[in-house]
Design an enzyme around this catalytic site. Sequence first.
Site, short mmCIF file in Angstrom:
data_model
loop_
_atom_site.label_atom_id
_atom_site.label_comp_id
_atom_site.label_asym_id
_atom_site.label_seq_id
_atom_site.Cartn_x
_atom_site.Cartn_y
_atom_site.Cartn_z
N GLY A 111 -5.85 2.02 2.99
CA GLY A 111 -6.36 2.92 3.77
C GLY A 111 -7.24 2.62 4.81
CE LYS A 126 -2.94 -3.03 5.19
NZ LYS A 126 -3.86 -1.99 4.28
CB SER A 127 0.87 1.99 7.64
OG SER A 127 0.82 1.00 6.62
CB SER A 164 -2.26 -10.38 3.62
OG SER A 164 -2.76 -9.50 4.87
N1 LIG Z 1 -3.58 -3.08 -7.23
C1 LIG Z 1 -3.19 -2.84 -6.02
N2 LIG Z 1 -3.94 -3.26 -4.83
C2 LIG Z 1 -3.56 -2.93 -3.73
N3 LIG Z 1 -2.57 -2.05 -3.35
C3 LIG Z 1 -1.82 -1.37 -4.22
C4 LIG Z 1 -2.01 -1.72 -5.56
N4 LIG Z 1 -1.17 -1.18 -6.36
C5 LIG Z 1 -0.15 -0.66 -5.54
N5 LIG Z 1 -0.88 -0.80 -4.14
C6 LIG Z 1 -0.05 -0.29 -2.98
O1 LIG Z 1 0.73 -1.22 -2.73
C7 LIG Z 1 0.21 -1.38 -0.94
C8 LIG Z 1 -0.35 -2.82 -0.72
O2 LIG Z 1 0.96 -3.73 -0.71
P1 LIG Z 1 1.07 -5.21 -0.07
O3 LIG Z 1 2.13 -5.54 -0.02
O4 LIG Z 1 0.34 -4.77 1.35
O5 LIG Z 1 -0.26 -6.04 -0.96
S1 LIG Z 1 -0.85 -7.12 -0.87
O6 LIG Z 1 -0.84 -7.84 0.56
O7 LIG Z 1 0.19 -7.96 -1.74
O8 LIG Z 1 -1.91 -7.46 -1.24
C9 LIG Z 1 -0.97 -0.50 -0.68
O9 LIG Z 1 -0.45 0.10 0.34
P2 LIG Z 1 -1.53 0.53 1.75
O10 LIG Z 1 -2.67 1.41 0.97
O11 LIG Z 1 -0.76 0.98 2.78
O12 LIG Z 1 -2.28 -0.88 1.97
C10 LIG Z 1 -0.87 0.48 -2.24
O13 LIG Z 1 -0.31 1.61 -1.63
N1 LIG Z 2 -8.26 5.47 13.24
C1 LIG Z 2 -8.03 6.30 12.31
N2 LIG Z 2 -9.05 7.34 12.32
C2 LIG Z 2 -8.87 8.40 11.32
N3 LIG Z 2 -7.91 8.43 10.31
C3 LIG Z 2 -6.73 7.18 10.28
C4 LIG Z 2 -6.99 6.11 11.19
N4 LIG Z 2 -6.27 5.34 10.90
C5 LIG Z 2 -5.79 5.86 9.78
N5 LIG Z 2 -6.12 6.97 9.49
C6 LIG Z 2 -5.72 7.74 8.33
O1 LIG Z 2 -6.19 6.93 7.03
C7 LIG Z 2 -5.09 7.00 6.07
C8 LIG Z 2 -4.71 5.73 5.79
O2 LIG Z 2 -4.03 5.19 6.60
P1 LIG Z 2 -2.84 4.14 6.78
O3 LIG Z 2 -2.29 3.70 7.95
O4 LIG Z 2 -1.90 4.46 5.58
O5 LIG Z 2 -3.76 2.60 6.04
P2 LIG Z 2 -3.27 1.40 5.33
O6 LIG Z 2 -1.70 1.11 5.73
O7 LIG Z 2 -4.09 0.37 5.62
O8 LIG Z 2 -3.22 1.62 3.71
C9 LIG Z 2 -3.75 7.84 6.67
O9 LIG Z 2 -4.12 9.10 6.08
C10 LIG Z 2 -4.19 7.99 8.09
O10 LIG Z 2 -3.72 9.27 8.77
#
Ligand SMILES: Nc1ncnc2c1ncn2[C@@H]1O[C@H](COP(=O)(O)OS(=O)(=O)O)[C@@H](OP(=O)(O)O)[C@H]1O
Ligand SMILES: Nc1ncnc2c1ncn2[C@@H]1O[C@H](COP(=O)(O)OP(=O)(O)O)[C@@H](O)[C@H]1O
Length: 322
Positions: free
Chosen positions: A151, A154-155, A222
């Site tokens: 959240g 990153k993406s 990571s």
């Molecule tokens: N236990 C747990 N902890 C963290 N995240 C979780 C977990 N289970 C599922 N997810 C979902 O998997 C996404 C993270 O995957 P990654 O490959 O980036 O994780 S890692 O680098 O191996 O820690 C992460 O996506 P992002 O929210 O985009 O970061 C989550 O949607």
């Molecule tokens: N700079 C920003 N300001 C406000 N909202 C953001 C910002 N960057 C991301 N978001 C919102 O936060 C949420 C998580 O972003 P996401 O890119 O999926 O995070 P991550 O890949 O780290 O899990 C999404 O709903 C996205 O629209």
Amino acid sequence: MRTRVLYDVAHMLGTTRRTTALKLGGVGVGVGLLPSVSFLCGVSCQGFASAAALNGGAAPVVAPVVVERAPQQCRSNAPSLWGGLGRAPFVERYSFAFTHVRESSSSSTVDAYKVGESTNIKWHEGSVSREAREQSMGQKGCVLWFTGLSGSGKSTVAYTLEHALHGMGKKVYVMDGDNIRHGLNSNLGFSAVDREENIRRIGEVAKLFADMGVITLVSFISPYRNDRDLARSRMARDTDFVEVFMKIPIEICETRDPKGLYKAARAGKLKGFTGIDDPYEEPLNAEIVVEAKKEASDELEAPEAMASTILDYLSTKGYLSA
Ligand SMILES: Nc1ncnc2c1ncn2[C@@H]1O[C@H](COP(=O)(O)OS(=O)(=O)O)[C@@H](OP(=O)(O)O)[C@H]1O
Ligand SMILES: Nc1ncnc2c1ncn2[C@@H]1O[C@H](COP(=O)(O)OP(=O)(O)O)[C@@H](O)[C@H]1O
């Protein structure tokens, strides 16, 4: 035939790992074992490394080691010894250049070596150099490694940056944790060991993309510093790895919670969730730190502004030309 081989193990990071990248003429030849590394930590900061497991253990290597930066936390001037595979938390970075004599092809010997579990393998050099590929693309290959809590954006920022770079005619690609876990890494979960393997694999893939000349955006939580540092140490050039720390407070990430994962974790329905009941180790020296707000401002930065900061960095550092 006996061949003298120079391994340039530049910028090996001081970790507790057993393995380290080996380079031959600046090109990675794989990973070698350094079963016995010892440092005389004192004024001269020099020591010896031996790598008896190279070449399948057949050709022991003993070589001088030069510590690039003096160990930060070495408290005593009296020489103290770090040996074996124990922790060396005071060693930040050091480089090796060592030679060993390799027995190679004759009717009875095999001109190949062992890397990790792979036996009888050999590095093949192509005739198209990385520089030639980069010239043809008008850019420098690199890995922008986005790390941060779920959240943290990153993406969103990685894809925004990809869009901008693509619009400028650059070759760019995003590797996103969620997506890679749909395929290449679908056999991995979220234990520490699986996360480590997740990062190791994507680090290796990203390295190949950088070698191709592509601006590679890696967007994975990571969470472990050691794993990110290992990925960095595997790159061919120092400048190949640009760590982008999405330094967004967990309160903001949790408020966003687009997938409802924080809510599930708080409710105890999702175990081992990063930031809640699993660790996140912040980078100590990230090249780029992206924060929620600009200094002296209450306004939250938009993803476009964040991507623009990173674009400026790439431009200033020369990644957008060959
Ligand atoms: N236990 C747990 N902890 C963290 N995240 C979780 C977990 N289970 C599922 N997810 C979902 O998997 C996404 C993270 O995957 P990654 O490959 O980036 O994780 S890692 O680098 O191996 O820690 C992460 O996506 P992002 O929210 O985009 O970061 C989550 O949607
Ligand atoms: N700079 C920003 N300001 C406000 N909202 C953001 C910002 N960057 C991301 N978001 C919102 O936060 C949420 C998580 O972003 P996401 O890119 O999926 O995070 P991550 O890949 O780290 O899990 C999404 O709903 C996205 O629209």
